[in-house]
Design a protein around this motif. Structure first.
Motif, short mmCIF file in Angstrom:
data_model
loop_
_atom_site.label_atom_id
_atom_site.label_comp_id
_atom_site.label_asym_id
_atom_site.label_seq_id
_atom_site.Cartn_x
_atom_site.Cartn_y
_atom_site.Cartn_z
N GLU A 1 0.84 -1.20 0.00
CA GLU A 1 0.00 0.00 0.00
C GLU A 1 0.87 1.25 0.00
O GLU A 1 0.63 2.21 -0.73
N VAL A 2 1.92 1.23 0.81
CA VAL A 2 2.83 2.38 0.87
C VAL A 2 3.54 2.57 -0.47
O VAL A 2 3.66 3.69 -0.97
N VAL B 1 8.07 0.07 6.73
CA VAL B 1 6.64 0.11 7.04
C VAL B 1 6.43 -0.81 8.22
O VAL B 1 6.79 -1.99 8.18
N ASP B 2 5.88 -0.26 9.30
CA ASP B 2 5.81 -0.99 10.56
C ASP B 2 4.36 -1.17 11.00
O ASP B 2 3.54 -0.26 10.86
N ALA B 3 4.06 -2.36 11.51
CA ALA B 3 2.74 -2.62 12.09
C ALA B 3 2.92 -3.62 13.23
O ALA B 3 3.87 -4.41 13.22
N ALA B 4 2.03 -3.57 14.19
CA ALA B 4 2.10 -4.50 15.32
C ALA B 4 1.89 -5.93 14.81
O ALA B 4 1.13 -6.15 13.87
N ASP C 1 -0.34 1.10 11.60
CA ASP C 1 -1.44 0.65 12.47
C ASP C 1 -2.50 1.74 12.49
O ASP C 1 -3.07 2.03 13.53
N VAL C 2 -2.71 2.39 11.37
CA VAL C 2 -3.57 3.58 11.32
C VAL C 2 -4.56 3.45 10.16
O VAL C 2 -4.35 2.66 9.24
N PRO C 3 -5.64 4.25 10.19
CA PRO C 3 -6.57 4.24 9.05
C PRO C 3 -5.87 4.72 7.77
O PRO C 3 -4.87 5.43 7.83
N GLU D 1 -4.92 8.44 7.31
CA GLU D 1 -3.74 8.82 8.10
C GLU D 1 -2.46 8.34 7.42
O GLU D 1 -1.46 9.05 7.37
N LEU D 2 -2.52 7.12 6.88
CA LEU D 2 -1.36 6.57 6.16
C LEU D 2 -1.03 7.45 4.95
O LEU D 2 0.13 7.74 4.69
N ARG D 3 -2.06 7.87 4.23
CA ARG D 3 -1.85 8.76 3.06
C ARG D 3 -1.10 10.02 3.46
O ARG D 3 -0.18 10.45 2.79
#
Length: 200
Positions: A16-17, A130-133, A176-178, A181-183
């Motif tokens: 996505e990023v 790109v980080d996520a839990a 870990d965001v909507p 917010e990521l955009r």
């Protein structure tokens, strides 16, 4: 030209990023996509994989049965190393050709899933992680990719830890965001990258 290494754990949202960065104008070199191209039917890469792992890794149409090969190599580090020795040099050669074709002031983003594991950070001017839990990764793998919990955990365990990835990061994108917010975050990162490209 600014050479950016983009990485993240499986299910962290790296694709996505990278898609958002391309929307802003990045030249994307996707190692996964190239890895599929270099083992397409009729390629020397596929012939080498079959020579190493046998005809069983082919689907009925003669293409590589990726899930079958994945189940073999992800359970055995030695077999994974054999596969990497075949595929990585081919991917590197193709990536170099694509980068050489980009404009001088381009921001070239190399989407490299195993950047941390293979110690590739020094190859880039900047590394974006790109980080996520882990719980988020697990949920995405099961919900969006249809993996079993066992398969998802095995894939996550085969990769670098979250801490190892963050250690090599110049920029961390929290996913870990909507999406909105990521955009916004990716837009900030893009502005930073463009500034870097013009000072290189």
């Amino acid at each position: 030209m600014l050479r950016v290494g983009l990485t993240g754990g499986i299910g962290a949202g790296k694709s996505e990023v990278s898609r958002l960065l391309v929307e802003h104008g990045a030249v994307l070199i996707d190692a996964d996509r190239i890895a599929r191209e270099v083992v397409a039917p009729g390629t020397p890469g596929l012939a080498a994989v079959v020579a190493a792992f046998g005809e069983d890794v082919l689907a009925e149409d003669g293409s590589l049965d990726r899930p079958k090969l994945g189940s073999i190599v992800f359970a055995d580090p030695e077999k994974l190393a054999v596969l990497n020795r075949i595929v990585h040099p081919l991917v590197r050669e193709r990536s170099t050709a694509l980068e050489e074709a980009a404009a001088e002031d381009a921001v070239v983003v190399h989407d490299v899933p195993l950047l941390t594991e293979n110690g590739l950070a020094p190859l880039y001017d900047l590394v974006v992680v790109v980080d996520a839990a882990p719980a988020t990764q697990l949920d995405r793998l099961m919900r969006l990719r249809g993996m079993t919990e066992q398969d998802a955990r095995a894939r996550m365990a085969a990769q670098a830890t979250r801490e190892q990835r963050r250690e090599i990061a110049d920029v961390v994108v929290d996913n870990d965001v909507p999406l909105e917010e990521l955009r916004r975050r990716v837009e900030e990162v893009w502005d930073e990258l463009v500034r870097g490209a013009h000072t290189e």
